[in-house]
Design an enzyme around this catalytic site. Sequence first.
Site, short mmCIF file in Angstrom:
data_model
loop_
_atom_site.label_atom_id
_atom_site.label_comp_id
_atom_site.label_asym_id
_atom_site.label_seq_id
_atom_site.Cartn_x
_atom_site.Cartn_y
_atom_site.Cartn_z
N HIS A 8 0.72 -1.34 0.03
CA HIS A 8 -0.11 -0.02 0.08
C HIS A 8 0.98 1.14 0.02
CE1 HIS A 8 -3.73 2.40 1.18
NE2 HIS A 8 -2.69 3.21 1.76
N GLU A 9 1.72 1.26 1.04
CA GLU A 9 2.70 2.58 1.14
C GLU A 9 3.59 2.41 -0.25
OE1 GLU A 9 1.53 4.66 3.13
OE2 GLU A 9 0.51 3.10 4.34
N HIS B 36 3.67 6.63 -6.81
CA HIS B 36 2.92 7.88 -7.28
C HIS B 36 3.69 9.13 -6.94
CE1 HIS B 36 -1.49 9.84 -7.54
NE2 HIS B 36 -0.94 9.96 -8.48
N HIS C 238 1.67 4.51 -2.75
CA HIS C 238 1.89 5.76 -2.81
C HIS C 238 3.27 6.41 -3.14
CE1 HIS C 238 -1.71 6.70 -0.69
NE2 HIS C 238 -1.72 5.83 0.27
ZN LIG Z 1 -2.99 5.31 1.70
#
Ligand SMILES: [Zn+2]
Length: 679
Positions: free
Chosen positions: A470-471, A477, A474
């Site tokens: 998940h991290e 991105h 990010h």
């Molecule tokens: Zn998040």
Amino acid sequence: MPTADIEHAIKLLPKFSSIDPLLIVDQLAALVEQNRRDIDALRTNDGEISWDNFVAPFEEIGDRLSRFWSPIGHLHGVADSEHLRTAYTEAVQILTEYATELAQSDRLFAAFQRLRDSSKFDSLDRGQQKVIDNALRDFRLGGIDLDESGRARFRELNAELAALTTGFSENVLDATQAWEKNIDSLPKLAGLPENALGLAKQNAVRRDQSGYTLTLDHPSYGPVMAYCDNRDLRREMYDAYVTRASDQGPHAGRFDNSENIDRILALRHEIANLIGFPDYAEYSLATKMATSTRSVIEFLEDLAARSANAARRDFDQLSKFANDELGLDTIEPWDVAYCTEKLREQEFAFSGEELRPYFPVARVIAGLFKTVERLFGVTVQPIEGIDCWHPDVRVYAMSDDTGVLRGTFYLDLYAREHKRGGAWMDECIVRRARGETIQSPAAYLTCNFTPPIDENDSLLTHDEVQTLFHEFGHGLHHMLTLVDYAPVSGINGVPWDGVELPSQFLENWVWERAALDTISGHFETDEPIPDKLFKRMCIAKNFQAGLQMVRQLEFALFDFRIHAEFSPALSVQAVLDRVREQISVIEAPAYNRFQHGFSHIFAGGYAAGYYSYKWAEVLAADAFSRFEEEGVFNPDTGRSFRECILERGGSEDLMVLFEQFRGRGPHIEPLLAQAGLST
Ligand SMILES: [Zn+2]
């Protein structure tokens, strides 16, 4: 041997060892003064105003401050100390004052507006136009259009709102702490797991009590509700928990948030009206991807309608199980978690701990890098000798398939003292053009995994692996962006309800057999996760997903409707009752005051924005469904996601970017299918 661009990027990284907490405030004050002088010197008066002589230097000034502040804010989160905390608090005041000054500067606003109105605007690229439009939008949302009395009122409202939201969370905290229960005999706590018992024992010792002490903090409350056989105790704790900070329950009226709630809603409504919006929901949407109140409500109600059958099925299954196996005639709210846990044990006999041996951390990290390499054509290599805040921290460089450096990141995996809990990605350096050169981005990726014991590799749970992915989503991105303007580069300028798209998207690979074989392997034998275990973990993933879905939707719809439908006569309780009637399957007792502890929306940033969780989940699931159609490691699909979403940051409307990637607008079905809720 690092390449030239890596060496260049390394030079820009902060020198953590030379940050001196005692100097921070003075250094910051001097820098802010310098910024003020440089902004004063910007050309903003005549018709010659342009991107190059106004926006670019203004952005440069902002970036200079961000790069100074980022490592300090980060240290405050991961290596806190007494001196640092003192400096941090003082520094935040300086920064807030400075930010308010900029937000209310008529001169800056007029300059952006002049550039917007000039013929030069059309010749700017889309990202530049976005920077200007976002700046104008934010000036307006901050009250720049108001006359002096309007601005004074706006400041007044915001100050009162800040005090009320702080009061709200203090009431929740005080109410949580005010309740405790000492239990003298172990049989009354039958069913409670060892570690929860240990905590209760510790709580008692700390209070000079004998036996076991329970509190409403989650580590104490959660296990009682899920595991304790004592139904009366569950009921007593449930009652105390769901009436915290309200007019009901054991402390009725003592920390009551009732007035805070009404007043917070009234102030938000007035702020929205003052700025020119019909209600706070529309004000909130001004910076989000969703375009109207109607579209949000329809979105949530549609999802609720499609999950309704599954939720009822889940509840029927639970009721039958409670009847047949546990001897309960009816399931009361304080039985739900308990019955769910018992049913889970019977259905799956599955514990997350069983997977831990398959996820040695070195293997997981290497597998994660391999996964993003296959998907997006990027390679990751460690860089040594970087000045960090702790010996456990590792630094890496990420390059694309043409060998060009795209970004660097710090990986700080383990829990330790003076480090804030949870997991997050934060910006260290934002990508932007500096004349002819590119300032390449850097990210902090922070987790709180169990540290390795002795010389052994740390073993992660599957949950933790998912958190890491998940991290990292990010992080991709932030790092893979090709935007040259900091305010819309990486995650900057990406709307709140869309920013979780890349992160939730990347989580999907930890549920793919092909990816799992890369990121896992038994720490002793290197064997892959056995098929049976993999199947059980997939089934367990969607256990009672219908009930979970309608619960989240209840919160989201409630949040959105009280902000959209506000009037002075509005009864918040009545709205909540109507929402529950419409979508809930489990009936809440009349004294339930869930809303009095709903800090996300009354004390956090989620006001009229709680729907964002589901909104982004839909986007992420739908984006992933293209990979399911074309192959989960299809490099062309990966390239398309990289080019359409990851590289574009906030330089274009996210809905436009999503449509470019998917070839159409988002569909809700993939999320339903993923959660096993398809009809
Ligand atoms: Zn998040």
